[in-house]
Enzyme design. Structure first.
Site, PDB file in Angstrom:
ATOM      1  N   GLY A   1     -11.194 -44.091 -16.981  1.00 47.97           N
ATOM      2  CA  GLY A   1     -11.706 -42.748 -17.234  1.00 47.97           C
ATOM      3  C   GLY A   1     -10.625 -41.862 -17.799  1.00 47.97           C
ATOM      4  O   GLY A   1      -9.703 -42.345 -18.467  1.00 47.97           O
TER       5      GLY A   1
ATOM      6  N   THR B   1      -7.403 -39.366 -18.275  1.00 44.22           N
ATOM      7  CA  THR B   1      -6.025 -39.370 -17.802  1.00 44.22           C
ATOM      8  C   THR B   1      -5.857 -38.382 -16.650  1.00 44.22           C
ATOM      9  O   THR B   1      -5.145 -38.650 -15.677  1.00 44.22           O
ATOM     10  CB  THR B   1      -5.074 -39.036 -18.968  1.00 44.22           C
ATOM     11  OG1 THR B   1      -5.157 -40.118 -19.906  1.00 44.22           O
ATOM     12  CG2 THR B   1      -3.638 -38.891 -18.513  1.00 44.22           C
ATOM     13  N   GLU B   2      -6.558 -37.253 -16.742  1.00 38.11           N
ATOM     14  CA  GLU B   2      -6.478 -36.238 -15.707  1.00 38.11           C
ATOM     15  C   GLU B   2      -6.884 -36.803 -14.333  1.00 38.11           C
ATOM     16  O   GLU B   2      -6.152 -36.680 -13.347  1.00 38.11           O
ATOM     17  CB  GLU B   2      -7.419 -35.098 -16.116  1.00 38.11           C
ATOM     18  CG  GLU B   2      -7.429 -33.915 -15.216  1.00 38.11           C
ATOM     19  CD  GLU B   2      -8.664 -33.052 -15.462  1.00 38.11           C
ATOM     20  OE1 GLU B   2      -9.419 -33.321 -16.433  1.00 38.11           O
ATOM     21  OE2 GLU B   2      -8.888 -32.129 -14.667  1.00 38.11           O
TER      22      GLU B   2
ATOM     23  N   GLU C   1      -6.993 -47.422 -16.361  1.00 37.22           N
ATOM     24  CA  GLU C   1      -7.205 -47.561 -17.801  1.00 37.22           C
ATOM     25  C   GLU C   1      -7.692 -46.201 -18.281  1.00 37.22           C
ATOM     26  O   GLU C   1      -8.805 -45.803 -17.979  1.00 37.22           O
ATOM     27  CB  GLU C   1      -8.212 -48.681 -18.074  1.00 37.22           C
ATOM     28  CG  GLU C   1      -8.070 -49.262 -19.449  1.00 37.22           C
ATOM     29  CD  GLU C   1      -9.027 -48.631 -20.423  1.00 37.22           C
ATOM     30  OE1 GLU C   1      -8.634 -47.598 -21.018  1.00 37.22           O
ATOM     31  OE2 GLU C   1     -10.140 -49.125 -20.574  1.00 37.22           O
TER      32      GLU C   1
ATOM     33  N   CYS D   1     -12.005 -45.347 -25.657  1.00 33.23           N
ATOM     34  CA  CYS D   1     -10.636 -44.996 -25.278  1.00 33.23           C
ATOM     35  C   CYS D   1      -9.638 -45.523 -26.295  1.00 33.23           C
ATOM     36  O   CYS D   1      -8.596 -44.916 -26.497  1.00 33.23           O
ATOM     37  CB  CYS D   1     -10.327 -45.542 -23.889  1.00 33.23           C
ATOM     38  SG  CYS D   1     -10.843 -47.239 -23.681  1.00 33.23           S
TER      39      CYS D   1
ATOM     40  N   GLU E   1      -7.102 -36.282 -26.899  1.00 32.64           N
ATOM     41  CA  GLU E   1      -8.212 -37.219 -27.048  1.00 32.64           C
ATOM     42  C   GLU E   1      -9.506 -36.414 -27.209  1.00 32.64           C
ATOM     43  O   GLU E   1      -9.852 -35.624 -26.333  1.00 32.64           O
ATOM     44  CB  GLU E   1      -8.298 -38.113 -25.812  1.00 32.64           C
ATOM     45  CG  GLU E   1      -9.406 -39.135 -25.909  1.00 32.64           C
ATOM     46  CD  GLU E   1      -9.454 -40.077 -24.703  1.00 32.64           C
ATOM     47  OE1 GLU E   1      -9.515 -39.579 -23.563  1.00 32.64           O
ATOM     48  OE2 GLU E   1      -9.442 -41.296 -24.914  1.00 32.64           O
TER      49      GLU E   1
HETATM   50  P1  NAI Z   1     -13.790 -38.632 -15.730  1.00 34.57           P
HETATM   51  O1  NAI Z   1     -12.456 -39.269 -15.689  1.00 34.57           O
HETATM   52  O2  NAI Z   1     -14.013 -37.394 -14.930  1.00 34.57           O
HETATM   53  O3  NAI Z   1     -14.898 -39.696 -15.275  1.00 34.57           O
HETATM   54  C1  NAI Z   1     -14.703 -41.088 -15.175  1.00 34.57           C
HETATM   55  C2  NAI Z   1     -15.200 -41.581 -13.838  1.00 34.57           C
HETATM   56  O4  NAI Z   1     -14.406 -41.025 -12.787  1.00 34.57           O
HETATM   57  C3  NAI Z   1     -16.642 -41.165 -13.509  1.00 34.57           C
HETATM   58  O5  NAI Z   1     -17.267 -42.218 -12.830  1.00 34.57           O
HETATM   59  C4  NAI Z   1     -16.438 -39.974 -12.596  1.00 34.57           C
HETATM   60  O6  NAI Z   1     -17.517 -39.743 -11.737  1.00 34.57           O
HETATM   61  C5  NAI Z   1     -15.226 -40.390 -11.821  1.00 34.57           C
HETATM   62  N1  NAI Z   1     -14.456 -39.296 -11.228  1.00 34.57           N
HETATM   63  C6  NAI Z   1     -14.390 -37.998 -11.617  1.00 34.57           C
HETATM   64  N2  NAI Z   1     -13.577 -37.299 -10.806  1.00 34.57           N
HETATM   65  C7  NAI Z   1     -13.098 -38.170  -9.875  1.00 34.57           C
HETATM   66  C8  NAI Z   1     -12.203 -38.060  -8.775  1.00 34.57           C
HETATM   67  N3  NAI Z   1     -11.615 -36.907  -8.464  1.00 34.57           N
HETATM   68  N4  NAI Z   1     -11.931 -39.169  -8.035  1.00 34.57           N
HETATM   69  C9  NAI Z   1     -12.504 -40.352  -8.351  1.00 34.57           C
HETATM   70  N5  NAI Z   1     -13.371 -40.507  -9.376  1.00 34.57           N
HETATM   71  C10 NAI Z   1     -13.663 -39.444 -10.144  1.00 34.57           C
HETATM   72  O7  NAI Z   1     -14.133 -38.378 -17.251  1.00 34.57           O
HETATM   73  P2  NAI Z   1     -15.219 -37.328 -17.856  1.00 34.57           P
HETATM   74  O8  NAI Z   1     -15.089 -36.027 -17.114  1.00 34.57           O
HETATM   75  O9  NAI Z   1     -16.522 -38.010 -17.877  1.00 34.57           O
HETATM   76  O10 NAI Z   1     -14.701 -37.137 -19.342  1.00 34.57           O
HETATM   77  C11 NAI Z   1     -13.656 -36.226 -19.659  1.00 34.57           C
HETATM   78  C12 NAI Z   1     -12.779 -36.802 -20.742  1.00 34.57           C
HETATM   79  O11 NAI Z   1     -12.104 -37.946 -20.275  1.00 34.57           O
HETATM   80  C13 NAI Z   1     -13.512 -37.285 -21.972  1.00 34.57           C
HETATM   81  O12 NAI Z   1     -13.760 -36.235 -22.857  1.00 34.57           O
HETATM   82  C14 NAI Z   1     -12.554 -38.291 -22.529  1.00 34.57           C
HETATM   83  O13 NAI Z   1     -11.569 -37.664 -23.307  1.00 34.57           O
HETATM   84  C15 NAI Z   1     -11.911 -38.878 -21.314  1.00 34.57           C
HETATM   85  N6  NAI Z   1     -12.531 -40.175 -20.925  1.00 34.57           N
HETATM   86  C16 NAI Z   1     -11.863 -41.307 -21.223  1.00 34.57           C
HETATM   87  C17 NAI Z   1     -12.431 -42.517 -20.927  1.00 34.57           C
HETATM   88  C18 NAI Z   1     -11.740 -43.777 -21.267  1.00 34.57           C
HETATM   89  O14 NAI Z   1     -12.360 -44.814 -21.302  1.00 34.57           O
HETATM   90  N7  NAI Z   1     -10.456 -43.748 -21.499  1.00 34.57           N
HETATM   91  C19 NAI Z   1     -13.751 -42.637 -20.321  1.00 34.57           C
HETATM   92  C20 NAI Z   1     -14.361 -41.376 -19.991  1.00 34.57           C
HETATM   93  C21 NAI Z   1     -13.750 -40.200 -20.311  1.00 34.57           C
END
Ligand code: NAI
Ligand code: MG
Length: 497
Positions: A247, A249-250, A269, A303, A400
């Site tokens: 997901g 980086t944050e 990742e 990603c 990104e």
């Molecule tokens: P996110 O990182 O918040 O979500 C990814 C997963 O993490 C989801 O299943 C979410 O429910 C879960 N999650 C969220 N907060 C969490 C926490 N505190 N502890 C554990 N799990 C948690 O990503 P989001 O908000 O959907 O997208 C934001 C940006 O992140 C996108 O615009 C993109 O730039 C990036 N992103 C990158 C990905 C990649 O494959 N590298 C995939 C998704 C988003």
């Protein structure tokens, strides 16, 4: 009128070269009104729910459970029970049978899964059908093959399973990321609690049906749906031995902080801002196809997307001209139309983020190009976009975007290309386009990226390890490397690890 004139009259002269609609039927998918949580092989009623929608028209699809910390606890206990009561002690050849079954069932039900993936996530059916589904099945086949060969994969190291794996995945490749997570974990003898992304839970919930069909013992795989709160509860649970996260980086950084000192294993990742470097000796038309595939595939929700194009100055103009012309032929629209190249943006939130960064690109002074295209009225859409005249410091060259937005930069020498390509906090993937093999190797050695593609882009294979440098994360998925995070070794204990 002469004979010739009359014939010409009757000939069906096309006046318009647009494609006729070719919608994929959706009746192969039967949705339930409401889904529970899949814990210990049973559907458990959630206390709270939310609605999941179709991003192509914002139509509600189903009610989904928002799992609480208590639900996560029940899922972890079910996984622990399954781990201790048989699964971890099964011979590898027995575990492999289940993985082979899952792979075959996914192939048999591929069309159903592909339609559902496009419906819930917005990606073109062409991609879910030809990329996501075949690769997801291939991943299960691949790791089925390793299940009884772990002693050979790691000679003299006595591999054993880690225990319960907590796995958190994003919305860009919902079923494929599930496969990347579950297949190696089970092959190594672990049990799993997986949390799908909140916007795309449906294929993971349909997958529970596959698990039952494959007669996987109850509790070996548990699926808990919900947003970041559910993810956080899984990360914090004491009964989890390993966290695998894909997901932003944050969130990845936040998870790493929470796990510091707990002894839980972790793989991350995260994001990327890949450089796609085109030298003046490359086949330009092929490079254009690679650039398009690199950034417009899956609406750029990738990603490892090739979001920074570096064009050698001598070919900058012809390359950008060809690229713009190619963009005009991309068909943007209904993800369920078989001719669609660019589908719907996954969510309102993601669309907002893309719009914000594109506005920043304009404000900072880059030139924007978007081909003429009519976007549907309802749903979330963004036209394929190219920015030229981009400085390295611009946000669109650094952050990104995770959308169909390409930033074009230039370079003169290979050294300059390397320096600019590496000028990013990320390091997930990169591309090189040149006809010289020696230059490919020279570049691949110097670009700080987990994967370097040469004269191609976005190619995936289960046998090939994938993962990042720097802020793109750590640990590898795929290949023999992908087994390691799911195993403990006797030799690591000898060193106090
Ligand atoms: P996110 O990182 O918040 O979500 C990814 C997963 O993490 C989801 O299943 C979410 O429910 C879960 N999650 C969220 N907060 C969490 C926490 N505190 N502890 C554990 N799990 C948690 O990503 P989001 O908000 O959907 O997208 C934001 C940006 O992140 C996108 O615009 C993109 O730039 C990036 N992103 C990158 C990905 C990649 O494959 N590298 C995939 C998704 C988003
Ligand atoms: Mg988030």
């Amino acid at each position: 009128m002469t004979e010739l004139d009359r014939k010409q009259d009757r000939a069906p002269v096309p006046t318009d070269w647009t494609y006729a609609p070719a919608p994929e039927a959706t009746d192969i998918v039967s949705l339930r009104e409401r889904y529970g949580l899949f814990i210990g092989g049973e559907w458990v009623e959630p206390t709270e729910t939310y609605t999941t929608i179709a991003p192509r028209d914002e139509q509600p699809l189903a009610e989904i459970g928002q799992a609480t910390a208590a639900d996560v606890d029940a899922a972890v206990q079910a996984a622990r029970g399954a781990f201790e009561n048989g699964w971890s002690a099964l011979p590898g050849s027995e575990r492999a049978k289940y993985l082979f079954r899952i792979a075959r069932i996914l192939q048999e039900r591929a069309r159903e899964f592909a339609v559902l993936e496009s419906l819930n996530g917005g990606k073109p059916i062409k991609e879910s059908r030809d990329v996501d589904l075949p690769l997801a099945a291939a991943h299960f086949f691949y790791y089925a093959g390793w299940a009884d060969k772990l002693e050979y994969a790691f000679p003299n190291r006595r591999p054993r399973p880690v225990g319960v794996a907590g796995q958190i995945i994003p919305w860009n490749f919902p079923l494929l990321m599930l496969a990347w997570k579950i297949a190696p974990a089970l092959a190594c003898g672990n049990t799993v609690v997986l949390k799908p992304a909140e916007t795309t839970p449906l294929t993971a919930l349909l997958f529970c049906d596959v698990l039952r069909q494959a007669e996987l013992p109850a509790g070996v795989v548990n699926i808990v749906t919900g947003d970041g709160r559910t993810g956080a509860a899984l990360v914090d649970h004491d009964g989890v031995d390993k966290i695998a996260f894909t997901g932003s980086t944050e969130v990845g950084k936040a998870i790493q902080r929470r796990l510091a000192g707990t002894g839980k294993k972790l793989t991350l990742e995260l994001g990327g801002k890949a450089a796609n470097v085109v030298f003046d000796d490359s086949a330009l038309d092929q490079a254009v196809e690679g650039i398009v595939n690199g950034i417009y595939f899956n609406q750029g929700h990738v990603c490892c997307a090739g979001s920074r194009l570096f064009a050698q100055e001598s070919i900058y103009e012809p390359l950008v001209d060809k690229l713009k012309r190619r963009l005009e032929t991309l068909r943007v629209g209904d993800p369920l139309d078989k001719n669609t190249d660019v589908g719907a943006i996954n969510s309102r939130m993601q669309l907002d983020k893309i719009e914000e960064l594109v506005q920043a690109g304009k404000d900072e002074g880059a030139d924007i190009y978007q081909p003429p295209c009519t976007l549907p009225e309802r749903g979330y859409w963004f036209a394929p976009t190219v920015f030229t005249n981009v400085a390295q410091s611009y946000r669109i060259a650094q952050e990104e975007i995770f959308g169909p937005v390409l930033s074009v930069l230039t370079f003169r020498t290979p050294d300059e290309a390397v320096e600019k390509a590496n000028n990013t906090p990320y390091g997930l993937s990169a591309g090189v386009w040149t006809e010289k093999g020696s230059r490919i190797l020279w570049m691949a050695q110097r670009m700080r990226a987990g994967v370097v593609w040469a004269n191609t882009f976005n190619r995936f294979d289960p046998s090939s390890p994938f993962g990042g440098y720097k802020e793109s994360g750590f640990g590898r998925e795929g290949g023999r490397h992908g087994l390691e995070p799911y195993l403990d070794f006797d030799d690591s204990e000898a060193w106090g690890g």
